[in-house]
Scaffold this motif. Structure first.
Motif, PDB file in Angstrom:
ATOM      1  N   GLY A 155       0.777  -1.235   0.000  1.00 59.06           N
ATOM      2  CA  GLY A 155       0.000   0.000   0.000  1.00 59.06           C
ATOM      3  C   GLY A 155       0.806   1.282   0.000  1.00 59.06           C
ATOM      4  O   GLY A 155       0.267   2.358   0.266  1.00 59.06           O
ATOM      5  N   TYR A 156       2.087   1.190  -0.301  1.00 57.93           N
ATOM      6  CA  TYR A 156       2.954   2.376  -0.318  1.00 57.93           C
ATOM      7  C   TYR A 156       3.429   2.664  -1.734  1.00 57.93           C
ATOM      8  O   TYR A 156       3.625   1.755  -2.542  1.00 57.93           O
ATOM      9  N   GLN A 157       3.686   3.936  -1.997  1.00 55.79           N
ATOM     10  CA  GLN A 157       4.363   4.325  -3.235  1.00 55.79           C
ATOM     11  C   GLN A 157       5.805   4.619  -2.871  1.00 55.79           C
ATOM     12  O   GLN A 157       6.072   5.389  -1.944  1.00 55.79           O
ATOM     13  N   ALA A 158       6.739   4.011  -3.593  1.00 54.76           N
ATOM     14  CA  ALA A 158       8.158   4.168  -3.283  1.00 54.76           C
ATOM     15  C   ALA A 158       8.888   4.867  -4.409  1.00 54.76           C
ATOM     16  O   ALA A 158       8.577   4.687  -5.587  1.00 54.76           O
ATOM     17  N   VAL A 159       9.863   5.670  -4.003  1.00 50.38           N
ATOM     18  CA  VAL A 159      10.781   6.321  -4.924  1.00 50.38           C
ATOM     19  C   VAL A 159      12.165   5.782  -4.576  1.00 50.38           C
ATOM     20  O   VAL A 159      12.559   5.766  -3.412  1.00 50.38           O
ATOM     21  N   VAL A 160      12.903   5.338  -5.597  1.00 50.50           N
ATOM     22  CA  VAL A 160      14.229   4.760  -5.375  1.00 50.50           C
ATOM     23  C   VAL A 160      15.272   5.659  -6.017  1.00 50.50           C
ATOM     24  O   VAL A 160      15.146   6.037  -7.181  1.00 50.50           O
ATOM     25  N   LYS A 161      16.292   5.990  -5.231  1.00 53.98           N
ATOM     26  CA  LYS A 161      17.385   6.841  -5.720  1.00 53.98           C
ATOM     27  C   LYS A 161      18.695   6.067  -5.626  1.00 53.98           C
ATOM     28  O   LYS A 161      18.937   5.362  -4.653  1.00 53.98           O
ATOM     29  N   LEU A 162      19.529   6.230  -6.644  1.00 53.73           N
ATOM     30  CA  LEU A 162      20.858   5.612  -6.642  1.00 53.73           C
ATOM     31  C   LEU A 162      21.858   6.551  -5.986  1.00 53.73           C
ATOM     32  O   LEU A 162      21.927   7.729  -6.330  1.00 53.73           O
ATOM     33  N   ILE A 163      22.640   6.024  -5.073  1.00 57.25           N
ATOM     34  CA  ILE A 163      23.685   6.771  -4.384  1.00 57.25           C
ATOM     35  C   ILE A 163      25.016   6.099  -4.731  1.00 57.25           C
ATOM     36  O   ILE A 163      25.208   4.917  -4.439  1.00 57.25           O
ATOM     37  N   LEU A 164      25.914   6.841  -5.347  1.00 60.56           N
ATOM     38  CA  LEU A 164      27.180   6.251  -5.802  1.00 60.56           C
ATOM     39  C   LEU A 164      28.346   6.505  -4.853  1.00 60.56           C
ATOM     40  O   LEU A 164      29.402   5.893  -4.996  1.00 60.56           O
ATOM     41  N   SER A 165      28.153   7.392  -3.896  1.00 60.49           N
ATOM     42  CA  SER A 165      29.249   7.716  -2.985  1.00 60.49           C
ATOM     43  C   SER A 165      28.719   7.760  -1.563  1.00 60.49           C
ATOM     44  O   SER A 165      27.696   8.418  -1.315  1.00 60.49           O
ATOM     45  N   PRO A 166      29.355   7.066  -0.657  1.00 60.92           N
ATOM     46  CA  PRO A 166      30.554   6.259  -0.850  1.00 60.92           C
ATOM     47  C   PRO A 166      30.241   4.997  -1.647  1.00 60.92           C
ATOM     48  O   PRO A 166      29.093   4.536  -1.663  1.00 60.92           O
ATOM     49  N   ALA A 167      31.256   4.476  -2.295  1.00 56.59           N
ATOM     50  CA  ALA A 167      31.099   3.269  -3.090  1.00 56.59           C
ATOM     51  C   ALA A 167      30.788   2.075  -2.196  1.00 56.59           C
ATOM     52  O   ALA A 167      31.248   2.000  -1.058  1.00 56.59           O
ATOM     53  N   TRP A 168      29.983   1.164  -2.731  1.00 64.76           N
ATOM     54  CA  TRP A 168      29.628  -0.056  -2.007  1.00 64.76           C
ATOM     55  C   TRP A 168      30.886  -0.854  -1.702  1.00 64.76           C
ATOM     56  O   TRP A 168      31.851  -0.849  -2.473  1.00 64.76           O
ATOM     57  N   SER A 169      30.870  -1.544  -0.585  1.00 60.91           N
ATOM     58  CA  SER A 169      31.996  -2.369  -0.169  1.00 60.91           C
ATOM     59  C   SER A 169      31.456  -3.692   0.372  1.00 60.91           C
ATOM     60  O   SER A 169      30.370  -3.735   0.950  1.00 60.91           O
ATOM     61  N   THR A 170      32.224  -4.743   0.211  1.00 58.80           N
ATOM     62  CA  THR A 170      31.822  -6.034   0.789  1.00 58.80           C
ATOM     63  C   THR A 170      31.730  -5.950   2.304  1.00 58.80           C
ATOM     64  O   THR A 170      31.087  -6.785   2.930  1.00 58.80           O
ATOM     65  N   ASP A 171      32.326  -4.927   2.895  1.00 54.11           N
ATOM     66  CA  ASP A 171      32.187  -4.704   4.339  1.00 54.11           C
ATOM     67  C   ASP A 171      30.735  -4.462   4.726  1.00 54.11           C
ATOM     68  O   ASP A 171      30.368  -4.621   5.889  1.00 54.11           O
ATOM     69  N   TRP A 172      29.908  -4.050   3.775  1.00 57.64           N
ATOM     70  CA  TRP A 172      28.512  -3.729   4.052  1.00 57.64           C
ATOM     71  C   TRP A 172      27.619  -4.963   4.099  1.00 57.64           C
ATOM     72  O   TRP A 172      26.456  -4.864   4.489  1.00 57.64           O
ATOM     73  N   ILE A 173      28.121  -6.111   3.664  1.00 57.49           N
ATOM     74  CA  ILE A 173      27.331  -7.345   3.751  1.00 57.49           C
ATOM     75  C   ILE A 173      27.165  -7.686   5.229  1.00 57.49           C
ATOM     76  O   ILE A 173      28.136  -7.700   5.988  1.00 57.49           O
ATOM     77  N   THR A 174      25.931  -7.964   5.631  1.00 59.89           N
ATOM     78  CA  THR A 174      25.657  -8.258   7.037  1.00 59.89           C
ATOM     79  C   THR A 174      26.216  -9.623   7.427  1.00 59.89           C
ATOM     80  O   THR A 174      26.524 -10.462   6.565  1.00 59.89           O
ATOM     81  N   ALA A 175      26.328  -9.863   8.726  1.00 59.44           N
ATOM     82  CA  ALA A 175      26.788 -11.164   9.218  1.00 59.44           C
ATOM     83  C   ALA A 175      25.851 -12.265   8.736  1.00 59.44           C
ATOM     84  O   ALA A 175      26.298 -13.340   8.323  1.00 59.44           O
ATOM     85  N   GLN A 176      24.556 -11.997   8.768  1.00 60.61           N
ATOM     86  CA  GLN A 176      23.571 -12.965   8.276  1.00 60.61           C
ATOM     87  C   GLN A 176      23.782 -13.221   6.779  1.00 60.61           C
ATOM     88  O   GLN A 176      23.682 -14.351   6.310  1.00 60.61           O
ATOM     89  N   GLY A 177      24.081 -12.169   6.040  1.00 59.66           N
ATOM     90  CA  GLY A 177      24.353 -12.294   4.615  1.00 59.66           C
ATOM     91  C   GLY A 177      25.603 -13.103   4.337  1.00 59.66           C
ATOM     92  O   GLY A 177      25.646 -13.928   3.425  1.00 59.66           O
ATOM     93  N   ARG A 178      26.647 -12.898   5.130  1.00 59.01           N
ATOM     94  CA  ARG A 178      27.895 -13.662   4.958  1.00 59.01           C
ATOM     95  C   ARG A 178      27.664 -15.152   5.209  1.00 59.01           C
ATOM     96  O   ARG A 178      28.180 -15.993   4.471  1.00 59.01           O
ATOM     97  N   LEU A 179      26.863 -15.448   6.220  1.00 57.22           N
ATOM     98  CA  LEU A 179      26.549 -16.840   6.515  1.00 57.22           C
ATOM     99  C   LEU A 179      25.743 -17.459   5.366  1.00 57.22           C
ATOM    100  O   LEU A 179      26.034 -18.577   4.939  1.00 57.22           O
ATOM    101  N   ALA A 180      24.768 -16.723   4.850  1.00 54.07           N
ATOM    102  CA  ALA A 180      23.962 -17.221   3.740  1.00 54.07           C
ATOM    103  C   ALA A 180      24.837 -17.442   2.496  1.00 54.07           C
ATOM    104  O   ALA A 180      24.666 -18.436   1.777  1.00 54.07           O
ATOM    105  N   LEU A 181      25.792 -16.539   2.259  1.00 55.67           N
ATOM    106  CA  LEU A 181      26.711 -16.709   1.115  1.00 55.67           C
ATOM    107  C   LEU A 181      27.572 -17.950   1.288  1.00 55.67           C
ATOM    108  O   LEU A 181      27.789 -18.706   0.340  1.00 55.67           O
ATOM    109  N   GLU A 182      28.056 -18.153   2.490  1.00 54.94           N
ATOM    110  CA  GLU A 182      28.887 -19.326   2.758  1.00 54.94           C
ATOM    111  C   GLU A 182      28.088 -20.618   2.529  1.00 54.94           C
ATOM    112  O   GLU A 182      28.596 -21.551   1.911  1.00 54.94           O
TER     113      GLU A 182
END
Length: 104
Positions: free
Chosen positions: A74-101
């Motif tokens: 029931g929401y309208q969303a607007v999505v914006k791209l942010i290029l800075s700071p650049a994405w880093s693998t440091d941003w993957i959550t602990a849960q995400g790292r476990l799922a990747l493994e």
């Protein structure tokens, strides 16, 4: 996330968790660390995302998936791209790292 902290309204987190990375579907965009911010702005939900690299073609799909997920709630969303700071693998959550493994 060690490099930066995302600013996500807790009311929006569950919806964002339903949006998968189209290239690694076992991970949500939250687990991958793509979402920089998500907040209510008047009658809209504004979400800022950072791609893994500036020309990432999956960002269009992710933006559409985000909009669809919010529309279904029931929401309208607007999505914006942010290029800075650049994405880093440091941003993957602990849960995400476990799922990747586990994914291999």
């Amino acid at each position: 996330m060690s490099t930066t902290t995302a600013q996500i309204d807790p009311q929006l987190l569950d919806i964002l968790e339903t949006v998968s990375d189209p290239e690694i579907p076992v991970l949500s965009i939250i687990q991958m660390g793509f979402v920089r911010s998500a907040k209510f702005m008047n009658q809209l939900v504004e979400i800022e995302i950072t791609p893994t690299y500036s020309g990432c073609p999956a960002m269009d799909v992710i933006a559409d998936d985000i909009k669809s997920a919010f529309k279904s709630q029931g929401y309208q969303a607007v999505v914006k791209l942010i290029l800075s700071p650049a994405w880093s693998t440091d941003w993957i959550t602990a849960q995400g790292r476990l799922a990747l493994e586990q994914y291999g």
